[in-house]
Design an enzyme around this catalytic site. Structure first.
Site, PDB file in Angstrom:
ATOM      1  N   GLU A 388       6.164  10.037  -5.870  1.00  0.00           N
ATOM      2  CA  GLU A 388       4.960  10.865  -5.856  1.00  0.00           C
ATOM      3  C   GLU A 388       5.358  12.219  -6.420  1.00  0.00           C
ATOM      4  O   GLU A 388       6.294  12.849  -5.910  1.00  0.00           O
ATOM      5  CB  GLU A 388       4.416  11.018  -4.428  1.00  0.00           C
ATOM      6  CG  GLU A 388       3.269  12.002  -4.290  1.00  0.00           C
ATOM      7  CD  GLU A 388       2.082  11.675  -5.190  1.00  0.00           C
ATOM      8  OE1 GLU A 388       1.491  10.592  -5.027  1.00  0.00           O
ATOM      9  OE2 GLU A 388       1.749  12.497  -6.079  1.00  0.00           O
ATOM     10  N   HIS A 466       0.068   5.827 -10.427  1.00  0.00           N
ATOM     11  CA  HIS A 466      -1.230   6.118  -9.797  1.00  0.00           C
ATOM     12  C   HIS A 466      -1.671   7.507 -10.273  1.00  0.00           C
ATOM     13  O   HIS A 466      -0.852   8.287 -10.750  1.00  0.00           O
ATOM     14  CB  HIS A 466      -1.120   6.048  -8.279  1.00  0.00           C
ATOM     15  CG  HIS A 466      -1.188   4.634  -7.782  1.00  0.00           C
ATOM     16  ND1 HIS A 466      -2.003   4.223  -6.755  1.00  0.00           N
ATOM     17  CD2 HIS A 466      -0.552   3.517  -8.223  1.00  0.00           C
ATOM     18  CE1 HIS A 466      -1.860   2.933  -6.572  1.00  0.00           C
ATOM     19  NE2 HIS A 466      -0.988   2.462  -7.439  1.00  0.00           N
ATOM     20  N   GLU A 467      -2.975   7.771 -10.160  1.00  0.00           N
ATOM     21  CA  GLU A 467      -3.553   8.973 -10.786  1.00  0.00           C
ATOM     22  C   GLU A 467      -3.018   9.073 -12.221  1.00  0.00           C
ATOM     23  O   GLU A 467      -2.465  10.081 -12.638  1.00  0.00           O
ATOM     24  CB  GLU A 467      -3.236  10.265  -9.995  1.00  0.00           C
ATOM     25  CG  GLU A 467      -3.728  10.267  -8.587  1.00  0.00           C
ATOM     26  CD  GLU A 467      -2.862   9.389  -7.668  1.00  0.00           C
ATOM     27  OE1 GLU A 467      -3.437   8.516  -6.991  1.00  0.00           O
ATOM     28  OE2 GLU A 467      -1.631   9.572  -7.631  1.00  0.00           O
ATOM     29  N   GLU A 491      -7.500   2.084  -1.253  1.00  0.00           N
ATOM     30  CA  GLU A 491      -7.256   3.243  -0.387  1.00  0.00           C
ATOM     31  C   GLU A 491      -8.553   3.944   0.018  1.00  0.00           C
ATOM     32  O   GLU A 491      -8.638   4.503   1.109  1.00  0.00           O
ATOM     33  CB  GLU A 491      -6.308   4.231  -1.067  1.00  0.00           C
ATOM     34  CG  GLU A 491      -6.874   4.821  -2.353  1.00  0.00           C
ATOM     35  CD  GLU A 491      -5.904   5.751  -3.100  1.00  0.00           C
ATOM     36  OE1 GLU A 491      -4.720   5.780  -2.755  1.00  0.00           O
ATOM     37  OE2 GLU A 491      -6.359   6.426  -4.034  1.00  0.00           O
TER      38      GLU A 491
HETATM   39  C1  NOJ Z   1      -2.295   8.153  -4.048  1.00  0.00           C
HETATM   40  C2  NOJ Z   1      -1.965   6.745  -4.379  1.00  0.00           C
HETATM   41  O1  NOJ Z   1      -3.042   6.107  -5.017  1.00  0.00           O
HETATM   42  C3  NOJ Z   1      -1.592   6.039  -3.098  1.00  0.00           C
HETATM   43  O2  NOJ Z   1      -1.374   4.670  -3.347  1.00  0.00           O
HETATM   44  C4  NOJ Z   1      -0.378   6.708  -2.506  1.00  0.00           C
HETATM   45  O3  NOJ Z   1      -0.095   6.112  -1.275  1.00  0.00           O
HETATM   46  C5  NOJ Z   1      -0.616   8.196  -2.294  1.00  0.00           C
HETATM   47  N1  NOJ Z   1      -1.144   8.797  -3.480  1.00  0.00           N
HETATM   48  C6  NOJ Z   1       0.656   8.930  -1.916  1.00  0.00           C
HETATM   49  O4  NOJ Z   1       1.532   8.946  -3.000  1.00  0.00           O
HETATM   50 CA    CA Z   2      -5.153   7.298  -5.971  1.00  0.00          CA
END
Ligand code: NOJ
Ligand code: CA
Length: 697
Positions: A388, A466-467, A491
């Protein structure tokens, strides 16, 4: 040798015949110039009326894109705008089949006719640009090709003038662009005339029933395109920008991404299109046997429903003990991967939009990477890594090689990355050390993502952002770009307010999924997770209305409907252990396919896919519906003729309803053949999942 030339060398005899006809036409152009798709149904006309470069697209005699402008503007230099004429055009054709290392089908046919149109400024022969059109039976791609020329070396693009005039009454499905949550929005169905701005893919339906979708392919060293309303029903390309306002920084010669228009007589035809992949370059990585399509579990949902936390406080999820529990569960049930989020230092600080606090090589004290990796390996499981970044892209780039090396040494083959920051909030440190803020779909991030994917390849690691930047088919060129998010995923059902509505997954296949695989993370079995009492007072759950708005059977159908070579079994082990019968489907379902066929569908209403396993004779079927109950009649003619199959059917029970009886599910077995029609009753926001295996196995 140019790509076009090498393609020509591979032409089939039939295409050579076509080519010789075309060759005769290669000449100083008489305008307008035209080309049609191999089946003759799509016609593109390119003109220079009144000095404006324009194109239009007709399909089966109906105008889909009315005459629409082409061109671009540059900072401090004359662009390609008005007063241009067509000076020459060339045609070519190709028909070849290529193989995917993994995918929704093994073999992809690239059959197209091409028209290459050269424009020149009427008053200055030195100013030139070209547009290359490729017409397939399933749509059109075109891109600008800007050669080296006098007074045009370095360029800064300040506007791309490409327009798409689709008609204001054409029905559209879209999400807005330029909003803080990037691509994570609920889709709207509106007349095209009411769309202000939209991300792509944006999908349209004419009253004739013809469907088409606008997107782009091979987005490399350019900025992402969204659509902006010029007049009701007429859009122009809107390019994302750098923090200094420039849209694209490049130099001649360069080509733009392909602007794509996928076209089909009906909704489901869009789902069978390979156009985006066909417009990307072949694999540049060589042997990618280390890219492993697989199912995975992980320390993930428990954070989203607040059973645990990413940071040490209040209740750390990625502890040695908990990771071992998941590894054991994965090994017992045949999962190859276990994602671990919240393992590295930084989560305890204020990381949202501020990833400078993350270390990608320092673990939390209660997480022993080497010991856990060894524990996993002994059980035939691999850890799936997690980076992340909180949007701190430069900070991450500086650490990523070390981070990949650490993961590689611990047997990690896939890394999920993340860019949690508001749109426009990506942190870049420029050459002078100054912090700048960039957009998730800017040229900077387009390049960043590819840098990450290329660096990861050196360590035999696949990337799942992601993002992300949206998918434009680059997995063909870089097959370690294994999946991504880029839409509202599961999510949102934990904390989304509102969660994804029942029709969401009946729209995604026709919009977001046309771009490529999505890490949606299906398979939630406890459908009311926020009704559970909190594990501790300081871990209050989100509003109980946040839940998957589906039946249990629909969660299973998602494994077939939403294609991804990596599929998560996203729920907690204990929730699967409570329902071993339904869990069996997740255990069985593969993630790599020999063939995929969209069988039925209407956007926002329902959809059904059949897919054949790449490693066995088994077929799988997945079908789902929106909030309406319905009965689907599915012809099983995709099965091998003359072969009897056992069909293991997981479907909604007679009283199933996502709101009141979501767990009402029937599992039944029947022997079937290709001659049959299978009736599948779908409950409100329900679904069905079927495994077919030969009786003679
Ligand atoms: C957003 C992501 O889409 C999700 O899968 C992840 O758990 C969180 N960010 C934390 O990184
Ligand atoms: Ca996300």
């Amino acid at each position: 040798m140019s790509a076009a030339r090498s393609r020509l060398l591979q032409l089939t005899a039939a295409a050579f015949w076509l080519l010789s006809m075309f060759a005769a036409q290669t000449a100083v152009a008489q305008t307008p110039v035209q080309v049609s798709s191999p089946d003759g149904e799509i016609v593109v006309t390119v003109s220079d009326d009144s000095g404006n470069a324009q194109y239009k697209i007709d399909y089966r005699g109906e105008q889909l894109i009315a005459p629409s402008r082409l061109g671009m503007r540059f900072k401090d230099q004359e662009g390609f705008e008005t007063n241009f004429e067509i000076v020459a055009s060339e045609v070519a054709s190709a028909d070849e089949t290529w193989e995917q290392p993994w995918g929704e089908r093994r073999f992809v046919r690239d059959h197209h006719n091409e028209l290459y149109v050269k424009f020149r400024a009427i008053d200055n022969p030195d100013r030139r640009f070209a547009v290359r059109f490729r017409l397939f039976d399933d749509g059109v791609g075109f891109r600008y090709e800007i050669g080296k020329q006098k007074k045009l070396g370095k360029v800064e693009i300040t506007d791309e003038l490409t327009q798409f005039s689709v008609g204001e009454n054409t029905t559209s499905w879209s999400i807005p662009s330029g909003e803080f949550n990037r691509y994570e929005y609920i889709y709207s169905e509106t007349p095209a005339g009411q769309v202000q701005d939209a991300h792509t893919p944006i999908t349209f339906k004419k009253s004739s029933g013809v469907h088409f979708s606008i997107h782009e392919a091979a987005l490399v060293n350019y900025s992402g395109m969204s659509l902006q309303r010029l007049r009701p029903g007429t859009f122009k390309a809107q390019l994302s920008r750098w923090s200094d306002g420039v849209l694209v920084k490049t130099k001649t010669p360069f080509v733009t991404p392909w602007r794509t228009i996928q076209i089909s007589p009906d909704a489901k035809g869009l789902l069978n299109s390979d156009l985006i992949l066909n417009l990307n370059e072949p694999n540049k990585l060589g042997d990618v046997s280390w890219v492993e399509p697989a199912k995975y579990v992980g320390i993930w949902w428990e954070m989203h429903i607040r059973d645990a936390s990413w940071g040490m406080k209040p209740l750390h999820g990625a502890t040695n003990e908990n990771v071992k529990r998941y590894i054991d569960f994965a090994a017992r049930n045949g999962f190859k991967g276990i994602l671990v989020e919240g393992w590295n230092v930084g989560w305890d600080d204020n990381w949202f939009g501020n990833g400078k606090v993350f270390s990608f090589t320092t673990t939390y004290p209660d997480f022993d990477l080497a010991a856990l990796a060894a524990y996993a390996e002994e059980r035939g499981v691999r850890i799936i890594g997690h980076h992340e970044t909180g949007g701190a892209a430069t900070h991450y780039e500086r650490q990523m090689e070390d981070a990949f090396a650490l993961y590689e040494a611990n047997g990690v083959r896939t890394v999920k990355t993340g860019y949690v920051a508001d749109a426009g909030g990506i942190q870049r440190i420029d050459d002078k050390g100054v912090e700048r803020f960039e957009w998730h779909d800017s040229q900077f991030m387009v390049n960043h993502h590819l840098n990450v994917v290329k660096a990861a390849a050196k360590y035999k690691i696949a990337i799942n952002p992601h993002e992300p930047i949206k998918d434009t088919g680059l997995r063909r060129t870089y097959p370690n770009w294994i999946a991504r998010e880029g839409a509202r995923g599961q999510e949102f059902n934990a904390w989304g307010t509102p969660p994804n509505p029942p029709e969401h997954t009946a729209i995604l296949p026709f919009t977001r999924m046309l771009a490529g695989p999505m890490d949606f993370t299906p398979g939630i079995f406890d459908l009311e997770p926020n009704k559970k009492p909190p594990v501790r007072d300081d871990m209050q759950r989100s509003d109980p209305s946040n839940r998957p708005q589906t039946t249990l059977a629909k969660q299973l159908a998602l494994y077939i409907v939403l294609y991804s070579p990596i599929q998560m079994a996203a729920d907690l082990p204990e929730n699967y252990e409570k329902r071993p019968d339904a869990f069996q489907f997740i255990k069985d379902v593969p993630t790599d396919w020999e063939e995929s066929i969209a069988i039925a569908g209407e956007i926002g209403d329902f959809v059904a896919f059949a897919r054949k396993d790449r490693n066995s004779d088994d077929w799988y079927l997945g079908a789902l519906t929106d909030e309406d109950t319905r009965e689907l009649e599915i012809s099983l003619d995709f099965l091998n003729q003359g072969q009897a199959y056992v069909a293991e059917i997981y479907r909604d029970g007679d009283n199933a309803d996502w709101k009141t009886r979501p767990y009402d599910m029937i599992i039944e077995q029947r022997t079937v053949t290709a001659d049959e029609i299978m009736t599948l009753p779908l409950a409100a926001s329900g679904g069905a999942a079927v495994r077919f295996y030969p009786t003679s196995r």
